[in-house]
Design a protein around this motif. Structure first.
Motif, PDB file in Angstrom:
ATOM      1  N   MET A   1      68.803  11.214  22.882  1.00  0.00           N
ATOM      2  CA  MET A   1      68.655  12.480  23.616  1.00  0.00           C
ATOM      3  C   MET A   1      69.975  13.237  23.636  1.00  0.00           C
ATOM      4  N   ARG A   2      69.945  14.495  23.238  1.00  0.00           N
ATOM      5  CA  ARG A   2      71.121  15.333  23.276  1.00  0.00           C
ATOM      6  C   ARG A   2      70.955  16.350  24.394  1.00  0.00           C
ATOM      7  N   ARG A   3      72.088  16.774  24.961  1.00  0.00           N
ATOM      8  CA  ARG A   3      72.046  17.626  26.138  1.00  0.00           C
ATOM      9  C   ARG A   3      72.859  18.901  25.925  1.00  0.00           C
ATOM     10  N   LEU A   4      72.326  19.995  26.431  1.00  0.00           N
ATOM     11  CA  LEU A   4      73.018  21.284  26.444  1.00  0.00           C
ATOM     12  C   LEU A   4      73.121  21.756  27.885  1.00  0.00           C
ATOM     13  N   LEU A   5      74.295  22.202  28.271  1.00  0.00           N
ATOM     14  CA  LEU A   5      74.531  22.752  29.604  1.00  0.00           C
ATOM     15  C   LEU A   5      74.777  24.244  29.487  1.00  0.00           C
ATOM     16  N   HIS A   6      73.943  25.045  30.169  1.00  0.00           N
ATOM     17  CA  HIS A   6      74.131  26.496  30.202  1.00  0.00           C
ATOM     18  C   HIS A   6      74.592  26.890  31.596  1.00  0.00           C
ATOM     19  N   VAL A   7      75.814  27.390  31.689  1.00  0.00           N
ATOM     20  CA  VAL A   7      76.392  27.873  32.943  1.00  0.00           C
ATOM     21  C   VAL A   7      76.391  29.389  32.898  1.00  0.00           C
ATOM     22  N   SER A   8      75.658  30.015  33.815  1.00  0.00           N
ATOM     23  CA  SER A   8      75.557  31.478  33.830  1.00  0.00           C
ATOM     24  C   SER A   8      76.150  32.026  35.116  1.00  0.00           C
ATOM     25  N   ALA A   9      76.754  33.219  35.017  1.00  0.00           N
ATOM     26  CA  ALA A   9      77.502  33.755  36.155  1.00  0.00           C
ATOM     27  C   ALA A   9      77.105  35.160  36.560  1.00  0.00           C
ATOM     28  N   SER A  10      76.186  35.796  35.840  1.00  0.00           N
ATOM     29  CA  SER A  10      75.858  37.188  36.151  1.00  0.00           C
ATOM     30  C   SER A  10      74.987  37.301  37.403  1.00  0.00           C
ATOM     31  N   PRO A  11      75.266  38.286  38.266  1.00  0.00           N
ATOM     32  CA  PRO A  11      74.424  38.520  39.430  1.00  0.00           C
ATOM     33  C   PRO A  11      73.190  39.367  39.126  1.00  0.00           C
ATOM     34  N   ARG A  12      73.002  39.782  37.868  1.00  0.00           N
ATOM     35  CA  ARG A  12      71.948  40.731  37.533  1.00  0.00           C
ATOM     36  C   ARG A  12      70.626  40.077  37.151  1.00  0.00           C
ATOM     37  N   ALA A  86      78.370  15.019  30.186  1.00  0.00           N
ATOM     38  CA  ALA A  86      77.088  14.599  29.614  1.00  0.00           C
ATOM     39  C   ALA A  86      76.580  15.538  28.539  1.00  0.00           C
ATOM     40  N   ALA A  87      77.145  16.751  28.472  1.00  0.00           N
ATOM     41  CA  ALA A  87      76.634  17.775  27.555  1.00  0.00           C
ATOM     42  C   ALA A  87      77.233  17.611  26.158  1.00  0.00           C
ATOM     43  N   ASP A  88      76.370  17.675  25.158  1.00  0.00           N
ATOM     44  CA  ASP A  88      76.835  17.701  23.773  1.00  0.00           C
ATOM     45  C   ASP A  88      77.257  19.103  23.368  1.00  0.00           C
ATOM     46  N   VAL A  89      76.659  20.100  24.023  1.00  0.00           N
ATOM     47  CA  VAL A  89      76.963  21.508  23.759  1.00  0.00           C
ATOM     48  C   VAL A  89      77.052  22.223  25.103  1.00  0.00           C
ATOM     49  N   LEU A  90      78.019  23.116  25.224  1.00  0.00           N
ATOM     50  CA  LEU A  90      78.218  23.880  26.452  1.00  0.00           C
ATOM     51  C   LEU A  90      78.088  25.361  26.141  1.00  0.00           C
ATOM     52  N   VAL A  91      77.259  26.068  26.924  1.00  0.00           N
ATOM     53  CA  VAL A  91      77.095  27.513  26.796  1.00  0.00           C
ATOM     54  C   VAL A  91      77.504  28.162  28.107  1.00  0.00           C
ATOM     55  N   ILE A  92      78.413  29.124  28.045  1.00  0.00           N
ATOM     56  CA  ILE A  92      78.857  29.879  29.219  1.00  0.00           C
ATOM     57  C   ILE A  92      78.449  31.331  29.016  1.00  0.00           C
ATOM     58  N   SER A  93      77.735  31.911  29.965  1.00  0.00           N
ATOM     59  CA  SER A  93      77.398  33.338  29.868  1.00  0.00           C
ATOM     60  C   SER A  93      77.901  34.041  31.118  1.00  0.00           C
ATOM     61  N   THR A  94      78.665  35.120  30.895  1.00  0.00           N
ATOM     62  CA  THR A  94      79.304  35.772  32.034  1.00  0.00           C
ATOM     63  C   THR A  94      79.546  37.252  31.773  1.00  0.00           C
ATOM     64  N   PRO A  95      79.450  38.068  32.799  1.00  0.00           N
ATOM     65  CA  PRO A  95      79.930  39.444  32.665  1.00  0.00           C
ATOM     66  C   PRO A  95      81.447  39.475  32.839  1.00  0.00           C
ATOM     67  N   MET A  96      82.040  40.599  32.495  1.00  0.00           N
ATOM     68  CA  MET A  96      83.441  40.848  32.808  1.00  0.00           C
ATOM     69  C   MET A  96      83.481  41.695  34.076  1.00  0.00           C
ATOM     70  N   HIS A  97      84.147  41.193  35.103  1.00  0.00           N
ATOM     71  CA  HIS A  97      84.293  41.925  36.357  1.00  0.00           C
ATOM     72  C   HIS A  97      85.761  42.286  36.566  1.00  0.00           C
ATOM     73  N   ASN A  98      86.045  43.566  36.609  1.00  0.00           N
ATOM     74  CA  ASN A  98      87.414  44.010  36.876  1.00  0.00           C
ATOM     75  C   ASN A  98      88.422  43.362  35.928  1.00  0.00           C
ATOM     76  N   PHE A  99      88.079  43.392  34.644  1.00  0.00           N
ATOM     77  CA  PHE A  99      88.925  42.926  33.551  1.00  0.00           C
ATOM     78  C   PHE A  99      88.958  41.410  33.397  1.00  0.00           C
ATOM     79  N   THR A 100      88.248  40.657  34.244  1.00  0.00           N
ATOM     80  CA  THR A 100      88.354  39.204  34.174  1.00  0.00           C
ATOM     81  C   THR A 100      87.027  38.564  34.566  1.00  0.00           C
ATOM     82  N   LEU A 101      87.042  37.289  34.935  1.00  0.00           N
ATOM     83  CA  LEU A 101      85.808  36.574  35.191  1.00  0.00           C
ATOM     84  C   LEU A 101      85.350  36.736  36.638  1.00  0.00           C
ATOM     85  N   PRO A 102      84.037  36.638  36.893  1.00  0.00           N
ATOM     86  CA  PRO A 102      83.532  36.702  38.268  1.00  0.00           C
ATOM     87  C   PRO A 102      84.046  35.520  39.091  1.00  0.00           C
ATOM     88  N   SER A 103      84.135  35.721  40.395  1.00  0.00           N
ATOM     89  CA  SER A 103      84.658  34.659  41.260  1.00  0.00           C
ATOM     90  C   SER A 103      83.776  33.422  41.251  1.00  0.00           C
TER      91      SER A 103
END
Length: 211
Positions: A1-12, A86-103
């Motif tokens: 079993m392979r695992r993918l972790l998707h971390v998302s940060a957008s409030p939309r 535990a993740a074999d692959v990591l996906v990060i999805s994020t908007p840019m807030h004020n030139f940088t990453l969301p809190s």
């Protein structure tokens, strides 16, 4: 079993470009070869608390000096680090807030990037303790990145490269979706770029023959 972790940060929510592309990539990776499990951590829907005084005190102690209270203070951090490990692959999805990453994404990073746990300090500098793995980041911004006055500063992508390399995740590919608030023509151009980039990511994420 392979695992993918998707971390998302957008409030939309479903209206988010970064979240949509990240989810599409996660689904495509899982569909390309059998045996994948996808874990989703939505930081906007379930935001993490920022590390507080108890966390700071416990984190400063050597592991053999921590008692039950210190272990409890670090329990959330350990769980989040465990998801990454535990993740074999990591996906990060994020908007840019004020030139940088969301809190909310910074809070996640502050729980995951820990001295003595995911990196160690050496005379030659910080050394990552995690095993490298394919890591993909989708960054969405309303305007165009680049030099002023037409473009806007980007403190997000250099930070992601540095902080992930610090813990050992050097295989980071970043796709920037620019000018997403500049009309459907810009969105269509971004979509075309996504198709090419995602295909390359799926190929990179595929397990080696016999793995």
């Amino acid at each position: 079993m392979r695992r993918l972790l998707h971390v998302s940060a957008s409030p939309r929510g479903a209206a988010s470009f970064s979240r949509t592309v990240g989810e599409e990539l996660a689904v495509a990776v899982a569909a390309a070869t059998p045996g994948w499990t996808v874990t989703r951590r939505d930081l906007s829907h379930a935001p993490l608390p920022h590390p507080g005084p108890d966390f700071a005190r416990a984190n400063a102690l050597a592991p053999d000096m921590r008692g039950p209270a210190e272990r409890e203070a670090l329990a959330r951090s350990e769980a989040l680090i465990g998801e990454v490990e535990a993740a074999d692959v990591l996906v990060i999805s994020t908007p840019m807030h004020n030139f940088t990453l969301p809190s909310v994404l910074k809070a996640w990073i502050d729980h995951v990037v820990r001295p003595g746990r995911t990196f160690r300090s050496t005379p030659a500098g910080k050394q990552g303790l995690l095993v490298d793995r394919p890591t993909f980041a989708i960054v969405s911004c309303g305007g165009r990145l680049g030099d002023a006055p037409a473009g806007q500063a980007d403190f997000l992508t250099p930070y992601l490269r540095t902080v992930f390399a610090t813990i050992g995740l050097s295989s980071l590919d970043i796709l920037c979706l620019e000018e997403m608030n500049r009309g459907q023509e810009k969105v269509a151009a971004a979509r075309a770029a996504v198709r090419v980039w995602s295909a390359a990511c799926v190929a990179r994420a595929a397990p080696a023959p016999g793995a």
